[in-house]
Write an enzyme that holds these catalytic residues in place. Structure first.
Site, mmCIF file in Angstrom:
data_model
loop_
_atom_site.group_PDB
_atom_site.id
_atom_site.type_symbol
_atom_site.label_atom_id
_atom_site.label_comp_id
_atom_site.label_asym_id
_atom_site.label_seq_id
_atom_site.Cartn_x
_atom_site.Cartn_y
_atom_site.Cartn_z
ATOM 1 N N TYR A 80 -29.894 -83.426 40.323
ATOM 2 C CA TYR A 80 -28.780 -82.856 39.804
ATOM 3 C C TYR A 80 -29.324 -82.450 38.310
ATOM 4 C CZ TYR A 80 -24.234 -81.942 37.855
ATOM 5 O OH TYR A 80 -23.358 -81.365 37.061
ATOM 6 N N PHE A 132 -22.982 -51.294 34.198
ATOM 7 C CA PHE A 132 -23.159 -51.671 35.425
ATOM 8 C C PHE A 132 -21.508 -52.268 35.556
ATOM 9 C CE2 PHE A 132 -23.656 -54.705 38.925
ATOM 10 C CZ PHE A 132 -23.821 -53.716 39.945
ATOM 11 N N THR A 133 -21.094 -52.074 37.029
ATOM 12 C CA THR A 133 -19.493 -52.352 37.116
ATOM 13 C C THR A 133 -19.292 -53.949 36.700
ATOM 14 O OG1 THR A 133 -20.623 -53.311 39.498
ATOM 15 C CG2 THR A 133 -19.483 -51.193 39.331
ATOM 16 N N ASP A 223 -31.121 -56.048 30.432
ATOM 17 C CA ASP A 223 -30.804 -56.707 31.671
ATOM 18 C C ASP A 223 -32.118 -56.115 32.693
ATOM 19 O OD1 ASP A 223 -30.073 -56.444 34.438
ATOM 20 O OD2 ASP A 223 -28.096 -55.693 34.183
ATOM 21 N N LYS A 266 -32.505 -59.921 42.694
ATOM 22 C CA LYS A 266 -33.498 -58.810 42.645
ATOM 23 C C LYS A 266 -34.738 -59.130 42.295
ATOM 24 C CE LYS A 266 -29.350 -55.857 42.129
ATOM 25 N NZ LYS A 266 -29.190 -54.500 42.712
ATOM 26 N N ARG A 389 -21.214 -45.318 45.337
ATOM 27 C CA ARG A 389 -21.573 -45.403 43.975
ATOM 28 C C ARG A 389 -20.953 -44.139 43.165
ATOM 29 N NH1 ARG A 389 -22.960 -50.723 42.636
ATOM 30 N NH2 ARG A 389 -20.807 -50.485 43.057
ATOM 31 N N PHE A 455 -13.658 -51.415 44.485
ATOM 32 C CA PHE A 455 -14.595 -51.024 45.595
ATOM 33 C C PHE A 455 -15.221 -52.197 46.260
ATOM 34 C CE2 PHE A 455 -18.360 -52.987 43.553
ATOM 35 C CZ PHE A 455 -18.094 -53.070 42.120
HETATM 36 N N1 F0G Z 1 -27.373 -55.891 36.545
HETATM 37 C C1 F0G Z 1 -27.787 -54.873 37.547
HETATM 38 C C2 F0G Z 1 -28.354 -53.994 36.996
HETATM 39 C C3 F0G Z 1 -27.516 -55.042 38.864
HETATM 40 O O1 F0G Z 1 -27.836 -53.994 39.508
HETATM 41 C C4 F0G Z 1 -26.488 -56.158 39.348
HETATM 42 C C5 F0G Z 1 -26.359 -56.466 40.677
HETATM 43 C C6 F0G Z 1 -26.098 -57.122 38.488
HETATM 44 C C7 F0G Z 1 -26.346 -57.071 37.029
HETATM 45 C C8 F0G Z 1 -25.439 -58.324 38.975
HETATM 46 O O2 F0G Z 1 -26.111 -59.302 39.517
HETATM 47 O O3 F0G Z 1 -25.294 -59.331 41.978
HETATM 48 O O4 F0G Z 1 -27.072 -61.015 40.819
HETATM 49 O O5 F0G Z 1 -24.327 -60.827 40.170
HETATM 50 N N2 F0G Z 1 -26.206 -55.321 41.719
HETATM 51 C C9 F0G Z 1 -26.263 -55.562 42.959
HETATM 52 C C10 F0G Z 1 -26.159 -54.282 43.438
HETATM 53 C C11 F0G Z 1 -24.620 -56.197 43.101
HETATM 54 O O6 F0G Z 1 -25.850 -54.040 44.862
HETATM 55 O O7 F0G Z 1 -26.548 -53.245 42.972
HETATM 56 P P1 F0G Z 1 -25.708 -60.117 40.403
#
Ligand code: F0G
Length: 482
Positions: A80, A132-133, A223, A266, A389, A455
């Protein structure tokens, strides 16, 4: 790798790895695919993976791992607090970004949560190259708002602009003067930009934005979730980067930023995430939030096995053979689709191939979710799932009307080192058929519409019997073939 010469082949992205572990795939009959997409409310997120032939939903957590990553997972130190694994990951992060302080979190949006909570106040404005969403949602939940300062060329889908992700410097200075630096907690650059087609940002632009930030004393946040594709594009498209190593480019970018965060689903090709800063003050301000929301400071919600894999993944992210695979396969995919006159985003970017749904299904009403309808049709005719998208991924306007997205895209993600060229040719062929029969595609409407990020789990139905007609035509042309 981009500089290999061929004798007869003109276009051939070459894998610099071999496949040693495989997973069986299913390709179901078209009637079954129609049934599945209906059950999934025409939302590709709600399909079961066993019903999908090519899972092109995302590259998040789905990249193939290397033998070195799998090997490292076996020596994970489960504890931990004070796990040796954490210190290995910390060292890899420090080395990759050249920054001292690292806070672990379970994925990218968890970093965004911590960052928004500690930095964004009610009424704040956050300039960025593109939203980003999840990022936008976290900022909005804190009472802030996002301002996208992309260059006009960014949303010209067909272009030869190499760095569509660049921020518009004039718009940035104008915004700072308009709202006042004190209301801007940070400027965010997404490298590369997800929602406009995995388009990269130039090193030059990062440096220019950084100078403006310094002038007004505003922190610059990067980011870096999609930075590996971006680094590849810096290397091959930006003159000054041609003789730099991938790591040197990463360090030059990192030097401009006060705060960096990343999704290790990623970057690092495993699962996890983290925030990296070189100021102890930032570190101290945020560190108390990690045990509250993520887990103790030496794991932050990640499993130690995944942390070991991320550490190796970060080393591999400096290898041009590894990071070129995605962009070069996407370029080849795009080249084939262009031969069939299918409208795609050009130049092709990282992360996936992006189809211009606004043009592909221009006859479908914008309020009937062109991208989502196309994504649903693609699954029906091919068994491949992509991701909407476009307008469906936007929040509605305050008056309840649809906020029509600036780009209406379907993304077919290419998780790194996962698909073969014949699979790419298969999906390209199915897309060619669909394009020739595009007049059969109709719209979608909500049957269940969540209030936030609809979505992900929203459900829709076709506005007519267009899907049955599509299946009938497919059977007419392909007979009993899958
Ligand atoms: N920033 C970017 C540019 C991303 O593409 C994503 C995730 C995140 C932040 C959030 O990261 O998923 O680890 O919480 N993109 C995924 C996609 C969900 O399918 O494009 P996460």
């Amino acid at each position: 790798m981009s500089d290999i010469k061929f004798y007869k082949e003109k276009h051939l992205p070459l894998e610099m790895h071999k496949v040693r572990i495989v997973q069986k795939l299913n390709l179901l009959p078209i009637e079954k695919r129609l049934e599945n997409i209906s059950k999934a409310g025409n939302n590709t997120f709600l399909l079961r993976n066993k019903d999908v032939y090519l899972d092109m939903l995302t590259d998040s957590g789905t990249n193939a791992m290397s033998d070195r990553q799998l090997g490292a997972m076996m020596i994970a130190d489960d504890s931990y607090a004070g796990s040796e694994t954490f210190y290995r990951m910390e060292k890899a992060v420090q080395n990759f970004f050249g920054k001292e302080y690292f806070l672990p979190a379970h994925q990218g949006r968890a970093c965004e949560h911590i960052l928004a909570k500690s930095l964004v106040k009610e009424g704040d404005v956050v300039p960025m190259n593109y939203h980003f969403t999840t990022t936008k949602t976290h900022i909005n939940l804190q009472g802030g708002r996002v301002e996208e300062l992309y260059k006009d060329k960014a949303i010209e889908l067909v272009s030869d602009e190499p760095f569509k992700g660049d921020m518009d410097l004039v718009k940035l200075e104008n915004l700072i003067n308009e709202v006042g630096a004190e209301h801007i907690p940070f400027v965010r650059i997404e490298m590369g930009t997800n929602l406009i087609g995995g388009q990269p940002v130039s090193l030059q632009n990062v440096e220019d934005v950084s100078s403006i930030c310094k002038k007004y004393n505003i922190p610059l946040m990067i980011d870096a979730s999609l930075i590996t594709d971006n680094l590849y594009f810096n290397k091959v498209r930006e003159e000054r980067c041609k003789d730099m190593s991938i790591h040197e480019i990463a360090l030059a970018i990192s030097k401009c930023a006060d705060i960096i965060y990343f999704s290790a689903r990623k970057l690092g090709s495993a699962k996890g995430g983290g925030i990296v800063v070189d100021s102890k003050e930032y570190f101290d301000n945020m560190k108390e939030l990690i045990p509250v929301y993520e887990g103790f400071l030496t794991y932050g919600g990640m499993s130690t096995r995944e942390m070991e894999a991320v550490a190796i993944g970060l080393e591999e992210a400096c290898d041009i053979d590894m990071i070129s695979h995605g962009p070069e396969f996407i370029e080849e995919f795009g080249r084939i689709l262009q031969e069939y006159n299918i409208p795609i985003v050009t130049p092709t970017g990282g992360l996936g191939l992006h189809i211009n749904a606004r043009e592909f299904v221009g006859h479908v009403k914008e309020t009937e979710f062109q991208s989502a309808a196309l994504a649903s049709a693609i699954y029906i005719v091919s068994g491949a799932r992509g991701m909407e998208r476009g307008t469906l991924s936007e929040e509605k306007n305050p008056d309840g009307s649809e906020h029509i997205a600036s780009c209406e895209l379907v993304r077919l993600a290419l998780p790194r080192r996962v698909f073969t060229l014949s699979q790419i040719r298969y999906i390209a062929d199915r897309l060619a058929w669909l394009y020739d029969n595009r007049h059969l595609i109709g719209g979608l409407r909500f049957t269940e519409e969540p209030k936030v990020m609809r979505f992900f789990i929203g459900r829709l139905e076709p506005t007519s019997d267009w899907q049955e007609k599509l299946v009938a035509k497919f059977k007419e042309d392909f007979g009993d073939s899958l």
